[in-house]
Design a protein around this motif. Structure first.
Motif, PDB file in Angstrom:
ATOM      1  N   GLY A  12      -9.815  18.640 -17.597  1.00  0.00           N
ATOM      2  CA  GLY A  12     -11.120  18.124 -17.189  1.00  0.00           C
ATOM      3  C   GLY A  12     -12.278  19.072 -17.457  1.00  0.00           C
ATOM      4  N   ASP A  53     -13.008  10.814 -19.168  1.00  0.00           N
ATOM      5  CA  ASP A  53     -14.437  10.579 -18.930  1.00  0.00           C
ATOM      6  C   ASP A  53     -15.210  11.896 -18.861  1.00  0.00           C
ATOM      7  OD1 ASP A  53     -14.002   7.904 -18.954  1.00  0.00           O
ATOM      8  OD2 ASP A  53     -14.033   7.650 -16.778  1.00  0.00           O
ATOM      9  N   ASP A  97     -21.306   5.459 -13.670  1.00  0.00           N
ATOM     10  CA  ASP A  97     -19.898   5.769 -13.932  1.00  0.00           C
ATOM     11  C   ASP A  97     -19.054   4.506 -13.751  1.00  0.00           C
ATOM     12  OD1 ASP A  97     -17.690   7.401 -14.472  1.00  0.00           O
ATOM     13  OD2 ASP A  97     -17.449   8.008 -12.379  1.00  0.00           O
ATOM     14  N   HIS A 101     -15.832   2.360 -15.847  1.00  0.00           N
ATOM     15  CA  HIS A 101     -14.536   1.922 -15.306  1.00  0.00           C
ATOM     16  C   HIS A 101     -14.369   0.408 -15.381  1.00  0.00           C
ATOM     17  CE1 HIS A 101     -14.658   6.000 -14.208  1.00  0.00           C
ATOM     18  NE2 HIS A 101     -15.443   5.848 -13.174  1.00  0.00           N
TER      19      HIS A 101
END
Ligand code: FO1
Length: 314
Positions: A12, A53, A97, A101
Motif C-alpha cells: 500500500g 487503489d 472513493d 468501489h
C-alpha cells in the motif's frame, strides 16, 4: 522504444510513495506493478481493493498526502448517512472513493476480471503505469490473534493492529493463479523491485500465489528489495510489531533473510549501515542510502539510486 519492463511488487502506502518517485525516473509505460489483493474486503456490499487503489490514487496524484490512502479533500456524507442508519462505519470510505468501489463492484458483477477493472480505473484516472492485481482469484489475508482469527481490515483498521499476531494465513492463495501477465512480466523484466512494504501482509500474499516466488527465484540477480524497516521501526504500519510477535528481531537484515531466496540486491537505510555485512553474508549485495521518503525529492532520489544499482537506464 520503451525498453524491457521494470516490475515492482507493491503493497500500500510505502510502495505507492516509492512508485511515484520511480514513475518520474523511468518512463511510466515501462513500469509494471504487481499489487497485493490479500487485504481486499467486502464492505457495505462493495468490493474494496485498498492497495490497488492506494497505488492508483498516488500515481494519479489524487491520494491524500497525510494518510497515504483515500482521496485528498474527500467528503464523508455517505458514511454519515450509513452511521445514522446504524451501520458499522469504522472503515473510512470517502464519497469520491466510493465511486471507485461502486464501479469496481458493478464491473466484477458483470463478469469482468479484476485485472481488467483495475486497468480501466487506472486508465480513467490518467495512470500510465501498468497495474496488475497479483491474482484474479479471491485471496484473503487472515490474522491469527489471541482473540481468534480476524479478517485483515478488522485487525488492521477496526482494532488498529493492536492484537498480538500469532499467525498469518492467505485464504484461497493455494487455489489461486497469478493474474494474466504477472509471470510473463517477471520473466521478461529487465529488473524487479520489491517495494518498501510489509514483508508479511503486503509481500506475503503475493509470494503465496503459486508460481510467483519460483519465478522470482529464477531472476534473483535482477531483483532488488528496499527495506521497510529503518532503525528497528517501520515507517508506517505494524511490520516491526509483527516481527516481534513472530520472535524475529525487527531489523532490516531480518527482512533480507525473509527474502534471501529471491532477492539479489538489498537496499537499507543509512541508519542501518552496520547491518550491511549481515546482508552480504546472505549472498545479497547491500546498498546503503537514505530510504526515508518525506517528499517528492526523496522519493525520486531513492528511485534513482535503485535504478542505478540495478543497472537500468532512465
Ligand atoms: N486505513 C485506515 O487505517 N483506516 C481506514 O478507515 C481506512 C479506509 C480505507 C478506505 C479505502 C482504502 O483504499 C484504504 C483504506 N485504508 C484505511 C487503508 C487500508 O486499510 C490499509 O492501508 C491497507 O489495506 C494496508 O496496506
Amino acid at each position: 522504444m520503451k525498453g524491457r519492463p521494470v516490475v515492482a511488487l507493491a503493497g500500500g502506502v510505502g510502495a505507492a510513495r516509492f512508485l511515484a518517485g520511480l514513475a518520474r525516473v523511468l518512463l511510466p509505460e515501462r513500469i509494471v506493478v504487481i499489487g497485493n489483493t490479500g487485504d481486499d474486503a467486502e464492505i457495505h456490499g462493495l468490493h474494496i481493493s485498498p492497495d490497488l487503489d492506494t497505488v492508483t490514487y498516488t500515481l494519479a496524484g489524487l491520494a491524500d498526502p497525510q494518510r497515504g490512502w483515500g482521496i485528498q479533500r474527500d467528503t464523508f456524507h455517505a458514511l454519515d448517512a450509513l452511521r445514522r442508519l446504524g451501520a458499522e462505519t469504522w472503515f473510512q470510505l470517502g464519497d469520491c472513493d466510493l465511486g471507485t468501489h461502486l464501479y469496481r463492484t458493478e464491473r466484477l458483477r458483470q463478469g469482468a476480471a479484476l485485472s481488467r477493472v483495475t486497468a480501466e480505473i487506472a486508465t480513467a484516472l490518467g495512470v500510465r503505469v501498468t497495474l496488475l492485481p497479483m491474482s484474479e482469484g479471491r485471496v484473503r489475508t487472515r490474522i491469527g490473534t489471541p482473540r481468534g482469527e480476524l479478517e485483515f481490515q478488522t485487525y488492521f483498521v477496526k482494532r488498529r493492529a493492536r492484537d498480538k499476531v500469532t499467525g498469518i494465513r492467505f485464504e484461497g492463495a493455494e487455489q489461486a493463479a497469478p493474474a494474466a501477465g504477472v509471470l510473463e512480466a517477471i520473466r521478461e523484466a529487465q529488473a524487479i523491485i520489491v517495494c518498501p512494504s510489509n514483508p508479511f501482509i503486503s509481500m506475503g500474499p503475493i509470494l503465496a500465489i503459486p508460481g510467483i516466488r519460483v519465478a522470482l527465484q529464477q531472476r534473483r540477480a535482477a531483483v532488488a528489495a528496499i527495506s521497510p524497516i529503518i532503525a528497528g521501526r517501520a515507517l508506517k504500519g505494524p511490520a516491526a510489531a509483527m516481527m516481534r510477535s513472530m520472535k524475529l528481531k525487527p531489523a532490516a537484515a531480518e527482512v533480507a533473510r525473509l527474502y534471501e531466496d529471491f532477492v539479489g540486491i538489498f537496499v537499507l537505510d543509512n541508519a542501518d549501515r552496520k547491518q550491511a555485512g549481515a546482508v552480504q553474508a546472505l549472498g545479497m549485495r547491500p546498498v546503503v542510502t537514505n530510504t526515508i521518503m518525506r517528499g517528492v525529492r526523496e522519493r525520486q532520489a531513492l528511485a534513482r539510486t535503485v535504478v542505478r544499482e540495478l543497472g537500468l537506464t532512465a
